[in-house]
Design an enzyme around this catalytic site. Sequence first.
Site, PDB file in Angstrom:
ATOM      1  N   LYS A   1       0.838  -1.206   0.000  1.00 16.29           N
ATOM      2  CA  LYS A   1       0.000   0.000   0.000  1.00 16.29           C
ATOM      3  C   LYS A   1       0.870   1.251   0.000  1.00 16.29           C
ATOM      4  O   LYS A   1       0.566   2.227  -0.705  1.00 16.29           O
ATOM      5  CB  LYS A   1      -0.946  -0.020   1.223  1.00 16.29           C
ATOM      6  CG  LYS A   1      -2.015  -1.115   1.145  1.00 16.29           C
ATOM      7  CD  LYS A   1      -2.785  -1.274   2.460  1.00 16.29           C
ATOM      8  CE  LYS A   1      -3.744  -2.464   2.413  1.00 16.29           C
ATOM      9  NZ  LYS A   1      -4.449  -2.701   3.679  1.00 16.29           N
TER      10      LYS A   1
ATOM     11  N   GLN B   1      -4.080  -1.319  10.206  1.00 17.39           N
ATOM     12  CA  GLN B   1      -4.101  -2.634   9.566  1.00 17.39           C
ATOM     13  C   GLN B   1      -4.566  -3.719  10.547  1.00 17.39           C
ATOM     14  O   GLN B   1      -4.060  -3.809  11.671  1.00 17.39           O
ATOM     15  CB  GLN B   1      -2.688  -2.958   9.031  1.00 17.39           C
ATOM     16  CG  GLN B   1      -2.591  -4.244   8.235  1.00 17.39           C
ATOM     17  CD  GLN B   1      -3.272  -4.187   6.872  1.00 17.39           C
ATOM     18  OE1 GLN B   1      -3.484  -3.116   6.306  1.00 17.39           O
ATOM     19  NE2 GLN B   1      -3.635  -5.338   6.342  1.00 17.39           N
TER      20      GLN B   1
ATOM     21  N   ASP C   1     -10.701   3.164   5.175  1.00 20.06           N
ATOM     22  CA  ASP C   1     -10.960   1.719   5.228  1.00 20.06           C
ATOM     23  C   ASP C   1     -12.455   1.410   5.172  1.00 20.06           C
ATOM     24  O   ASP C   1     -12.853   0.280   4.911  1.00 20.06           O
ATOM     25  CB  ASP C   1     -10.444   1.188   6.578  1.00 20.06           C
ATOM     26  CG  ASP C   1      -9.297   0.217   6.425  1.00 20.06           C
ATOM     27  OD1 ASP C   1      -9.154  -0.365   5.349  1.00 20.06           O
ATOM     28  OD2 ASP C   1      -8.550   0.067   7.410  1.00 20.06           O
TER      29      ASP C   1
HETATM   30  N1  GUN Z   1      -6.620  -6.608   6.930  1.00 22.83           N
HETATM   31  C1  GUN Z   1      -7.071  -7.344   5.885  1.00 22.83           C
HETATM   32  N2  GUN Z   1      -7.735  -6.555   5.003  1.00 22.83           N
HETATM   33  C2  GUN Z   1      -7.712  -5.298   5.510  1.00 22.83           C
HETATM   34  C3  GUN Z   1      -8.232  -4.044   5.062  1.00 22.83           C
HETATM   35  O1  GUN Z   1      -8.868  -3.912   4.021  1.00 22.83           O
HETATM   36  N3  GUN Z   1      -7.988  -2.979   5.881  1.00 22.83           N
HETATM   37  C4  GUN Z   1      -7.296  -3.101   7.050  1.00 22.83           C
HETATM   38  N4  GUN Z   1      -7.128  -2.009   7.782  1.00 22.83           N
HETATM   39  N5  GUN Z   1      -6.813  -4.249   7.486  1.00 22.83           N
HETATM   40  C5  GUN Z   1      -7.020  -5.342   6.720  1.00 22.83           C
END
Ligand code: GUN
Length: 294
Positions: free
Chosen positions: A53, A97, A120
Amino acid sequence: MAATLIDGRAIAAQIQRELTARVAQLKQHGVTPGLAFVRVGEDPASKVYVGRKEKACAELGIVSETHFLPEATSEAELLALLAKLNSASHLHGILVQAPLPKQIRESVIYSSVLPQKDVDGFHPVNIGKLMLGDVTGFHPCTPAGVMELLVRSGVKTEGAEVVVLGRGNIVGKPMAAMLCQKGRAANATVTICHSATRDIKAHCLRADILIAAMGVAEFVKADMVKPGAVVIDVGVNRISDPAAKNGSRLVGDVDFAAVEKVAGKITPNPGGVGPMTIAMLLQNTVRAAEKSLN
Ligand code: GUN
C-alpha cells in the site's frame, strides 16, 4: 472450455491512471493527499500488505507515513496515536491494519478514526451509510474492489443470483450490502453462506456469481460451480507445501485449476482481488482529500 480471466492487475492499473488526474487537480489547489498507516505487532502478512500500500501511494503521489507500534501496545496507547492522527491537517486518511493484537478491541479502534478520514470504510457511520445506500460515506476497500471488477469486466449484477461465502465484517457482510443496493451496478439477489449454512454446495450451484471470502483454502471445488458462472476469489490462505522454498505457499478459497474449467469468468489469485483492494484504498484517499477542499 477454460474460463476468461478477470485481470485485477490491469483493472487496478486503469483505476490508478484515472486517479492520477485527480491527484494533479488536488495539487493545483495546494492539497497533497496524505495517508497514515498504523501497524501494531509482527503479523508477517500485515507487513507485506502495508508495504504494498505504501508503494502504491508513492507511485500515485499520495504522501504516506507509517506508524509501527509493538505487539504489547495497549488500547489506550493506540487510541492516543489515533487522536493525534485525527487532528493532523496534512492527513486525509488513516488505516489501522488488521489483525490487531488480542488486548486491543478492533471495534473500539475503528470507531475512533474520524469517519471523514476512515478510508478503510470500517467506522460504524460509514458502515451505516453503506447499509442505507448513502453514497457520501466510504466503502470498505475489498468489497468495493470486487464491485469494480464486476462492472469493469462486463458482468451484469442486475437480477443475478449472487452467493457470498463468508460473513466477515471486512468482506462478506459489506459485499452483500453493496450487491443488494438499488442501482444498475448492483440490484442482485444475494445469499450469504457461513459455517452454519446447511447445504453450501446447493447454494453455490444456484449462483450466477460466486464470491468466496471465508478463508478456507481451496474450498470451492468444480462440482460446486454452475457452468458459466462468474467466480471471484477473495481468499488468501497459507498452506504447508514441502516442495515450496519456505515450506508453505499462498492459495485462495477457490480450487482454481479445477474451477476454471467450469466457470465462465474467474479471478486469478494472486492478480485478481488483491490489487483492487489497493486501488480502492487510493481512490478513497483521493476522495477524502477532495472532500477536505469543500
Ligand atoms: N486486513 C485485511 N484486510 C484489511 C483491510 O482492508 N484494511 C485493514 N485495515 N486491514 C485489513
